[in-house]
Design an enzyme around this catalytic site. Structure first.
Site, PDB file in Angstrom:
ATOM      1  CD  GLU A 193       8.307   0.159   8.468  1.00 56.13           C
ATOM      2  OE1 GLU A 193       9.515  -0.182   8.394  1.00 56.13           O
ATOM      3  OE2 GLU A 193       7.959   1.322   8.712  1.00 56.13           O
ATOM      4  CG  HIS A 262       6.285   8.968   1.323  1.00 58.91           C
ATOM      5  ND1 HIS A 262       7.593   8.954   0.937  1.00 58.91           N
ATOM      6  CD2 HIS A 262       6.303   8.793   2.667  1.00 58.91           C
ATOM      7  CE1 HIS A 262       8.363   8.806   1.995  1.00 58.91           C
ATOM      8  NE2 HIS A 262       7.608   8.694   3.051  1.00 58.91           N
TER       9      HIS A 262
END
Ligand SMILES: Cc1ncc(C[n+]2csc(CCOP(=O)(O)OP(=O)(O)O)c2C)c(N)n1
Ligand SMILES: [Mg+2]
Lengths: 459, 341
Positions: A193, A262
């Site tokens: 990322e 998450h």
């Protein structure tokens, strides 16, 4: 011509120091780079190097002197063949121009003052012309259509992220895009990322219009340096020369039972950053219209989606080029007793609560902010001035939440209109638990919104 | 300056280089050095604030690589960026005025020493986060490849930055996608006070690229001709569509990391030895004199000319006004599409 050797500033904060030791005597010659003195600051003893070459004509501050102010003349450097007799008049002429410090300390108040702004008014322009035919679409389909339409319209728009191409998207948002646009414009990345966010920023500097998909925004924390330091700030730091026209998008917030790492809502994080724009749609129509606007926007846009909303179906206007402008909230339900403000998935609680409240005879006005930056303060304020009460709803953590910010703005600009303190319904101040029962408790609930409304309406 | 013609490979250093080329390298390196000395002086006078990372000692790196570049090529670097800007042809006045935070600076005084940009010269900053410019450089190359031109991007970073994870994320993607980017590791042997030996046990930084299949080499960064030659090879590799190339350029910074560096991590002798024995500007000076390309007087005149440019930039940087207060609120959002391309 003789040069004055000035007491140097050796750190960003140094104002004065001790001239600890002279390493050159009067009459000695120096060349650039020679250490001529040692200077003590409160932090360290530093060596002071000569910049120019010449001969030390006179030492004006003896070693051991403390409290020597930065820019005081400490010695005179003579050029070859010069003597101190030539000096007095010439040396002074090189004295530095002091930096101008007569500028007012604070920013112009007028630029931010709300004093003479007109009374806030909601923007009630319809999002699409009356009579436009509608079609039923999921948020997922609306997002894909938005990207496909914009990619057809502009060669330089491309999509980049993990599993966006061959896999058709981890949440199938990019379904079919590889087939239509090929692997030049729909680019699968490794799981990196930080790296691919940086590459996309560079590509934006280089004239492309990247759409970066984060598999979820939880993983954008790896990349947040590039989002904020590289994308959001460059236009300002370059004095307007170049910026990063691009979109960072993906699901944000809690899904279901995926645990603490998450399940975070980043709305308030990104909403804090000048230079970013932040959109967070609830309906499919807004998902489509806002994403199209985001891709065309010349600034970096954070586009916060929600996994639970992806499969929800809404009416979407069936028209050629449907966009929703940034900074325009949407009133989903008009009401008179209380204003409920929310955005994204928070709208599900807000709308459910309004329905329940109606059964009990409480009329709630429900506002969907749709974009958090820019934020449509006027629509919120105009509504609060009418209902005199406000409840905010979001899934994010309670400290420094969007609700906190709205409360402060309402207090500042509509204090006299309030009949009760504003209540913020938020996620709880805990990492997201995994257990099903605890997870429900950690998020905000429709029941909490109903209770909050009853509190502010004193029922 | 980005459009110098290439000269053939020299068997003996300097043997095959034209007088004009040698003189222009000398001039460009000297301009950087004098400019940086002046910046240090203005800092001492309080006219420049905050951080100010000088490039003194490393001049041959950027001058050698710019000699291998053509119009359209891009560059991006760290906060130690003044030399890169001067070498790609940015105006000394605009750079110095940015250092003093004035309206006439490249970013209207809003960027500072570490954050300058020039669309015109394809200079993409000026980045303060160690390592962040590396993927940005690869992204610029990504854009060029996407558009189908033959431009190459130089992404400069330090030996310290070479340990950042995002560099390896970028290596992997750059090679995967054959991006035309030259990764230039300016190994000046220290990251602030940490020597390379104290930050890694891998003996060579460029060889790490091998793990991703990226070709590269080590270069003597105190020899501008060697840098240029290696740069030409790297650029040819990229332009031919072979993907990225790594140059680990061994160099040395004479001054402190920024302006307030107590310099306890290395000896004065070490610095002095480098200056006396390996100085890149002195090297070219000797080539000019021994090759009878220039006389002492010619070089003195050149020196004077450069001092003039630098002094003029300093005067400009002092006289340019501070930015108007309204500038606080400008350039936060773009109204129309920025013309980055
Ligand atoms: C991510 C990050 N960590 C730490 C710093 C502070 N810092 C600035 S420069 C520097 C040393 C970098 O050394 P190197 O990459 O060798 O470059 P050089 O300064 O030698 O040119 C450090 C630690 C920073 N700016 N960014
Ligand atoms: Mg270093």
């Amino acid at each position: 011509m003789a040069t004055e050797i000035l007491m140097p500033a050796l750190s960003p904060t140094m104002e004065e120091g001790t001239l600890a030791k002279w390493l050159k005597k009067e009459g000695e010659s120096v060349s650039s780079g020679d250490i001529i003195a040692e200077i003590e600051t409160d932090k360290a003893t530093m060596e002071f190097e000569a910049v120019d070459e010449g001969v030390i004509g006179k030492i004006l501050i003896p070693e051991g002197t403390a409290g020597v102010k930065v820019n005081d003349c400490i010695a005179i450097l003579l050029e070859e063949g010069e003597s101190m007799d030539d000096v007095d008049s010439s040396a002074k002429s090189e004295a530095p121009a002091a930096p101008q410090d007569d500028a007012p300390a604070s920013v112009p108040a007028a630029a931010k003052s709300e004093d003479d702004t007109p009374a806030p008014q909601a923007n009630l322009d319809p999002d699409w012309p009356e009579g436009t035919p509608m079609k039923q679409q999921t948020v997922r389909e609306a997002l894909r259509d938005a990207m496909a339409e914009e990619m057809r319209g502009d060669e330089n728009v491309y999509l980049m992220g993990e599993e966006v191409a061959q896999y058709q998207g981890a949440y199938k948002i990019s379904q079919g895009l590889l087939d239509e646009f090929g692997d030049k414009r729909v680019v699968d990345t490794p799981i990196t990322e930080h790296g691919f966010a940086g590459i996309a920023v560079g590509a934006a500097f280089g004239g492309l219009r990247p759409i970066v998909e984060f598999m979820t925004f939880n993983f954008a924390m790896q990349a947040i340096d590039h989002i904020i330091n590289s994308a959001a700030k460059t236009l300002y730091m370059s004095g307007g020369q170049m910026g990063a026209p691009m979109v960072f998008r993906g699901p944000n917030g809690a899904a279901a039972r995926v645990g603490a790492q998450h399940s975070q809502d980043y709305s308030a994080w990104y909403a804090q950053i000048p230079g970013l724009k932040v959109a967070i749609p609830y309906s499919a129509a807004d998902a489509k219209g806002l994403l199209k606007s985001a891709i065309r926007d010349p600034n970096p846009v954070i586009f916060l989606e929600n996994e639970i909303l992806y499969g929800k179906t809404f009416d979407v206007p069936d028209m050629d080029d449907f966009t929703v402008p940034f900074g325009k909230a949407k009133i989903w339900r008009e009401g008179t007793d209380v204003t409920i403000v929310s955005f994204g998935i928070g709208m599900t609680y807000a709308l459910e609560a309004a329905e329940k409240l109606a059964e009990e005879g409480i009329s709630a006005e429900v506002i969907d902010l749709r974009t958090l930056r820019p934020l449509d303060y006027d629509t919120v304020l105009a509504s609060v001035m009418k209902t005199n009460r406000c409840v905010t709803v979001e899934e994010g953590f309670p400290v420094a939440s969007i609700g906190n910010h709205l409360s402060a703005v309402i207090m500042e600009r509509a204090f006299d209109y309030l009949d009760a303190p504003v209540i913020n319904c938020t996620g709880k101040d805990v990492p997201m638990p995994y257990a099903a029962n605890l997870e429900k408790l950690a998020l905000t609930t429709t029941a909490e919104v109903v209770d909050a409304v009853k509190k502010v309406t004193y029922r | 300056m980005a459009t110098r013609k290439a000269s053939g490979n020299a068997a003996k250093p300097g043997a095959n280089v034209s007088k004009d080329d040698l003189l222009s390298y000398y001039r460009d390196m000297l301009l950087i050095r004098r400019f940086e000395e002046k910046a240090g002086q203005l800092y001492g006078m309080g006219l420049i604030g905050g951080f100010c990372h000088l490039y003194i000692g490393q001049e041959a790196v950027v001058v050698g690589l710019e000699a291998a570049a053509k119009e359209g090529d891009k560059r991006v670097t760290s906060y130690r960026d003044h030399g890169h800007m001067l070498a790609c042809g940015m105006d000394a006045k605009g750079v110095m005025a940015e250092l003093t935070g004035r309206e006439g600076g490249y970013s209207k005084g809003k960027g500072g020493s570490m954050h300058m940009f020039s669309k015109e010269k394809h200079f993409y900053g000026g980045h303060g986060i160690v390592g962040a410019q590396v993927p940005i450089g690869a992204g610029l190359a990504f854009a060029d490849k996407y558009k189908g031109n033959d431009n190459v991007t130089f992404a400069y970073f330090g030996d310290g930055a070479a340990n950042q994870g995002q560099v390896y994320e970028t290596y992997n993607m750059a090679q995967l996608w054959d991006l035309p980017v030259v990764f230039v590791i300016e190994n000046n042997q220290y990251a602030m006070g940490t020597s390379v030996q104290r930050s890694t046990k891998s003996p060579s930084l460029w060889q790490r690229g091998a793990a991703y299949g990226i070709a590269g080499e080590e270069v003597d960064g105190m020899d501008v001709l060697a840098v240029k030659e290696a740069g030409e090879k790297a650029v040819a590799h990229c332009r031919a569509g072979n993907g990225p190339y790594i140059l680990e350029v061994k160099t040395y910074r004479y001054r402190g990391h920024s302006m307030s560096d107590p310099a306890k991590y290395r000896s004065r002798d070490e610095v002095q030895k480098m200056r006396e024995e390996r100085d890149a500007i002195e090297h070219v000076r000797q080539l000019l004199l021994t090759g009878e390309h220039a006389s002492e007087d010619d070089l003195k005149a050149l020196d004077k000319e450069i001092k003039g440019i630098v002094n003029e930039s300093a005067e400009f940087a002092k006289e340019s006004p501070e930015p108007a207060l309204e500038e606080l609120w400008t350039d936060i959002y773009a109204e129309a599409a920025p013309q980055n391309a």
